[in-house]
Design an enzyme around this catalytic site. Structure first.
Site, PDB file in Angstrom:
ATOM      1  N   ASP A  90       0.790  -1.157  -0.013  1.00  0.00           N
ATOM      2  CA  ASP A  90       0.107  -0.072   0.117  1.00  0.00           C
ATOM      3  C   ASP A  90       0.896   1.348   0.023  1.00  0.00           C
ATOM      4  O   ASP A  90       0.468   2.213  -0.880  1.00  0.00           O
ATOM      5  CB  ASP A  90      -1.022  -0.087   1.212  1.00  0.00           C
ATOM      6  CG  ASP A  90      -1.781   1.045   1.237  1.00  0.00           C
ATOM      7  OD1 ASP A  90      -2.610   1.373   0.414  1.00  0.00           O
ATOM      8  OD2 ASP A  90      -1.620   1.974   2.244  1.00  0.00           O
ATOM      9  N   ASP A  93       4.942   0.611   3.993  1.00  0.00           N
ATOM     10  CA  ASP A  93       4.825  -0.360   4.911  1.00  0.00           C
ATOM     11  C   ASP A  93       4.530  -1.526   4.040  1.00  0.00           C
ATOM     12  O   ASP A  93       4.817  -1.685   2.867  1.00  0.00           O
ATOM     13  CB  ASP A  93       3.772  -0.230   6.025  1.00  0.00           C
ATOM     14  CG  ASP A  93       2.325   0.021   5.412  1.00  0.00           C
ATOM     15  OD1 ASP A  93       2.334  -0.220   4.240  1.00  0.00           O
ATOM     16  OD2 ASP A  93       1.362   0.796   6.110  1.00  0.00           O
ATOM     17  N   TYR A 246      -8.481   3.164   6.186  1.00  0.00           N
ATOM     18  CA  TYR A 246      -9.054   3.190   5.191  1.00  0.00           C
ATOM     19  C   TYR A 246     -10.435   2.752   5.635  1.00  0.00           C
ATOM     20  O   TYR A 246     -10.810   1.688   5.752  1.00  0.00           O
ATOM     21  CB  TYR A 246      -8.673   2.487   3.901  1.00  0.00           C
ATOM     22  CG  TYR A 246      -7.618   2.844   3.474  1.00  0.00           C
ATOM     23  CD1 TYR A 246      -7.254   3.888   2.613  1.00  0.00           C
ATOM     24  CD2 TYR A 246      -6.194   2.212   3.719  1.00  0.00           C
ATOM     25  CE1 TYR A 246      -5.894   4.370   2.081  1.00  0.00           C
ATOM     26  CE2 TYR A 246      -4.989   2.409   3.102  1.00  0.00           C
ATOM     27  CZ  TYR A 246      -4.847   3.682   2.697  1.00  0.00           C
ATOM     28  OH  TYR A 246      -3.518   4.087   2.017  1.00  0.00           O
ATOM     29  N   GLU A 476       4.698  10.621   3.734  1.00  0.00           N
ATOM     30  CA  GLU A 476       4.167   9.364   3.173  1.00  0.00           C
ATOM     31  C   GLU A 476       4.093   9.440   1.757  1.00  0.00           C
ATOM     32  O   GLU A 476       3.883  10.142   0.923  1.00  0.00           O
ATOM     33  CB  GLU A 476       2.697   9.344   3.803  1.00  0.00           C
ATOM     34  CG  GLU A 476       1.983   7.904   3.584  1.00  0.00           C
ATOM     35  CD  GLU A 476       2.434   6.992   4.634  1.00  0.00           C
ATOM     36  OE1 GLU A 476       3.581   6.212   4.281  1.00  0.00           O
ATOM     37  OE2 GLU A 476       1.807   6.487   5.327  1.00  0.00           O
TER      38      GLU A 476
END
Length: 804
Positions: A90, A93, A246, A476
């Site tokens: 994703d 990670d 999410y 991120e």
């Protein structure tokens, strides 16, 4: 596209060289001169594909170009153990979310379907299709009847995924250390959003591959229909393990989005009927209003605007065309009293988490709408096109910080970004990544790899960026961040061109020693022995890996022992305390002495299974072994004092600098280390040193470029090579369009012939002539027409140079 690619390139040349001018409009329909294009959008698209290949989980395909990646989520027998194989990680990670895989694949596929010819002409068609198909094949496996696989990853207990930091290749070993098994947990969810987005992307997959892989395309379509039917039947959102990260709030938008794609794939009117009867009546509305929702942005949690744009394209319904205009106006200058906020330096700023992601996804809608539903409205087309280009250029560096928010593009980028595998951190300590100092402990600050093509979160509402790996909202990266950005790049390349880099990606070589041995004297030096405390360390990152066969050797000279009347048989090599017990991976057998050359011998410390030494944590990346090399204190009652002298021992030369194994001064390159029988660390007594190419593995099929680890430039350069002009006496220098005058139109035709040769090249109806090529080659470089010729003509007309 109604904005001329080539006139944009002309303006780019002018502004990039500090030339300020106003160009007249080119006549013909709605064509206008575009703003300058100083960024290489084709290079950015190429690098975004690289990012998606970095994110690949499981056994990698032969076409994966990322040299420093290798298979992941495999057990010690090399078997992939995730319940669903493949897919994309994703973010930084190791979670795999079906939701974000589906959303990202859908948006990528959308970009390709709309701009296929452009992507193919750049030579990126195959790699683009491969990357989309990688996700589609993952989605095909996720069906569980009335449920779908939601999350694959260690979300139970302490959540290994978020609580440890290591590379993907060795992650599963950490999972095994923590839980004792080689299979990651997963869940099954009844979630209409995940199913609908999966249905949409698979329907797009059918459209992408129906002509080249008909059997696979048919399978995609069959599964798309099944996912959609289930999503529409259950009409619910069940988040499962992904809920903390999410949490989709509505299924209506996603089902409408999927229905549009299934209609496009099948032509079945029942999908449009479903939209009219079930989804439009339930379409989200503005707060305290009956107006269809035009606020927020296109993303994994809100596909309303994507669904609306698709429906407007399909039906040409003015209500929905107007709705898209309202949404884009909300983002640009406001609509209905509502407007997205802007940073002081010009970024349309929706939300603190991934601001650049939201802006670029809206740019995608703006570009596509301009090229489709607003293609006959020059005013709106120009407004939305120009806004999208300005926002994308902001992301590439046209901002107050002069920072590119795309890694591997431009000279000034964030030095701290949140990505485990790219960091190459081996000891789970990542807080100092990107900082100037590793602190008193000397923690790692340098990233192992450049994460080319990744879009970071972006700036805050004030236009400021916090360069901190722990500030996720800034640092991120994620597959959904790159999705709208990548689709928009397809449109940008279509309008403004660009060039890919044939030498990309660069071949990386290790930035630090991947294998090391540290040693200190254990206790007080003895008169008849040498006792050491050692660490054998695995700091691999090119790629991160383990090895079963690991050994290190300690060299010593026994000349004094022989001179004292003793023999090699009087020398004892023995293990003392060590980190692992016999029978465990990591346990070492200490043996010797073995003859090296002459009176030089060595002690061998060989690990029964060196795979225990893994770059996954502070205790795992090193294996402590204590051992002793000695002679008897006395033989037959006679002291052996003086028969043991360390002063000429090769490996002892590196000792005594510190008594702290944590200190860099404990590293001893006079102790040699071997992995699979190959020297990887240290120098042997005869001067033999490791050769990196002997022990850094390479995958078959990996495309390597130059050996440079530096980033390439972001400035567009496009060159067409032709035969040198003959320059006859009767030509007018600079008159590239052969109209008898030298003016800005000559610069335009030169750039048109370079940027769009299919339409404006020599021999084409609207193209440059052979005489025009001769006239236009004002630089006389022998390289034919180039950007420099167009620029020189502009400078001449602006009075910046006296003559051509």
């Amino acid at each position: 596209m109604k904005l001329k690619k080539v006139t944009a390139a002309v303006s780019a040349l002018a502004l990039s060289c500090g030339v300020l001018s106003a160009f007249p409009a080119i006549s013909g329909g709605n064509d206008v001169l575009a703003a300058d294009s100083k960024y290489n959008y084709a290079e950015a698209l190429q690098k975004s594909m690289f990012f998606y290949e970095v994110q690949q989980a499981g056994k990698l395909p032969d076409w994966n170009y990322v040299q420093w990646r290798n298979d992941s989520m495999v057990n010690e027998d090399g078997e992939e153990t995730d319940v669903i194989k493949g897919g994309w990680f994703d973010a930084g990670d190791h979670f795999k979310f079906t939701l974000t895989n589906a959303y990202s694949a859908s948006v990528l596929a959308w970009g390709y379907l709309e701009y296929k010819d452009t992507v193919d002409k750049q030579g990126l068609g195959e790699v683009y299709r491969n990357n989309v198909q990688w996700a589609l094949d993952y989605l095909m496996q996720c069906d569980r009847g009335d449920k779908i696989i939601g999350t694959v990853g260690d979300f139970t207990g302490g959540s290994t995924d978020h609580n440890i930091w290591c590379s993907a290749e060795v992650y599963l070993r950490k999972h095994y250390v923590n839980g004792g098994d080689w299979e990651r947990p997963y869940d099954e969810i009844a979630d209409s959003t995940t199913m609908a987005l999966s249905a949409a992307s698979l329907a797009e997959g059918y459209l992408m591959f129906k002509d080249t892989q008909p059997d696979k395309a048919d399978a995609y379509l069959t599964q798309a229909k099944k996912y959609f039917k289930t999503a529409d039947t259950i009409r619910t959102n069940e988040n499962g393990a992904m809920g903390s990260m999410y949490k989709p709030s509505s299924w209506v938008d996603d089902c409408m989005y999927a229905a549009c794609w299934l209609y496009k794939a099948t032509g079945d009117e029942s999908y449009l009927a479903k939209i009219k009867s079930d989804y439009i009546p339930n379409f989200p509305t503005e707060d305290q209003s009956k107006d269809p929702k035009y606020t927020w942005g296109f993303c994994w949690d809100d596909t309303t605007q994507g669904a609306a744009l698709l429906y407007a394209q399909i039906t040409n319904d003015q209500t929905w065309i107007d709705h898209i205009s309202h949404h884009l106006d909300y983002w640009i200058d406001g609509y209905g009293g509502k407007q997205v906020a802007y940073t002081p330096d010009g970024l349309a700023w929706l939300f603190s988490w991934g601001s650049a992601r939201h802006a670029s996804a809206t740019c995608w809608l703006a570009k596509l709408a301009s090229d489709t539903i607003f293609k006959d409205n020059a005013t709106l087309q120009d407004k939305y096109n120009n806004w999208a280009k300005g926002q994308m250029d902001y992301i590439f560096g046209d901002n107050g910080l002069k920072m590119s928010y795309v890694l591997g593009m431009g000279d000034n980028q964030p030095s701290a970004f949140h990505h485990r595998t790219a960091s190459g951190v081996h000891d789970d300590h990542w807080n100092h990544l990107g900082l100037a100092s590793g602190g008193d402990e000397g923690w790692q600050t340098e990233y192992a790899h450049t994460l080319y093509g990744a879009l970071v979160g972006g700036p805050d509402k004030d236009g400021k960026y916090t360069n901190d790996v722990g500030k996720y909202e800034y640092s991120e990266v994620a597959i959904d961040y790159n999705a709208g950005y990548t689709a928009c790049l397809c449109a940008m390349v279509d309008d403004y061109g660009g060039t890919t880099d044939p030498s990309f990606p660069p071949t990386e070589t290790p930035k630090w020693a991947e294998w090391e041995v540290g040693a200190v004297i254990n206790g007080t030096p003895g008169k008849s022995y040498t006792e050491l405390k050692t660490w054998t360390m695995n700091h691999t990152a090119w790629p991160a890996r383990v090895a079963k066969d690991i050994e290190f050797r300690y060299y010593f000279d026994i000349t004094e022992t022989i001179d004292a009347g003793l023999s090699v048989d009087d020398i004892k090599v023995e293990g003392k305390s060590q980190q692992y017990q016999e029978g465990q991976q990591g346990y070492a057998t200490v043996s010797g002495p073995y003859k090296y050359d002459g009176n030089v011998y060595y002690a061998s410390v060989k690990f029964e299974d060196g795979r225990a030494i893994q770059p996954t944590g502070q205790s795992e990346h090193r294996d402590e072994v204590q051992f002793r090399v000695s002679i008897p204190d006395a033989i037959d009652g006679k002291s052996t004092e003086g028969a043991w002298d360390t002063s000429n021992d090769w490996s002892y030369l590196g000792l005594g600098k510190t008594d702290n194994l944590k200190s860099p001064e404990s590293l001893n390159d006079h102790i040699t280390m071997y992995v699979n029988g190959v020297l990887v660390w240290g120098t042997e007594p005869d001067g033999t040193v490791p050769t990196v190419s002997d022990y850094v593995p390479t995958r078959s099929g990996v495309k390597g470029g130059s050996s440079s680890g530096t980033t390439t430039t972001s400035t567009t350069t496009t060159t067409t090579t032709t035969a040198p002009p003959t320059n006859p006496d009767d030509y007018l220098k600079g008159d590239a369009n052969c109209d008898g005058e030298v003016n800005m139109a000559d610069a335009v035709i030169i750039m048109q012939s370079i940027g769009n040769p299919d339409k404006y090249g020599k021999g084409e109806t609207d193209g440059i002539t052979s005489q025009g090529e001769k006239n236009g080659d004002v630089e006389n470089t022998g390289d034919g027409l180039t950007n420099k010729d167009a620029l020189r003509i502009q400078k001449f007309k602006l009075g910046l140079i006296p003559e051509l």
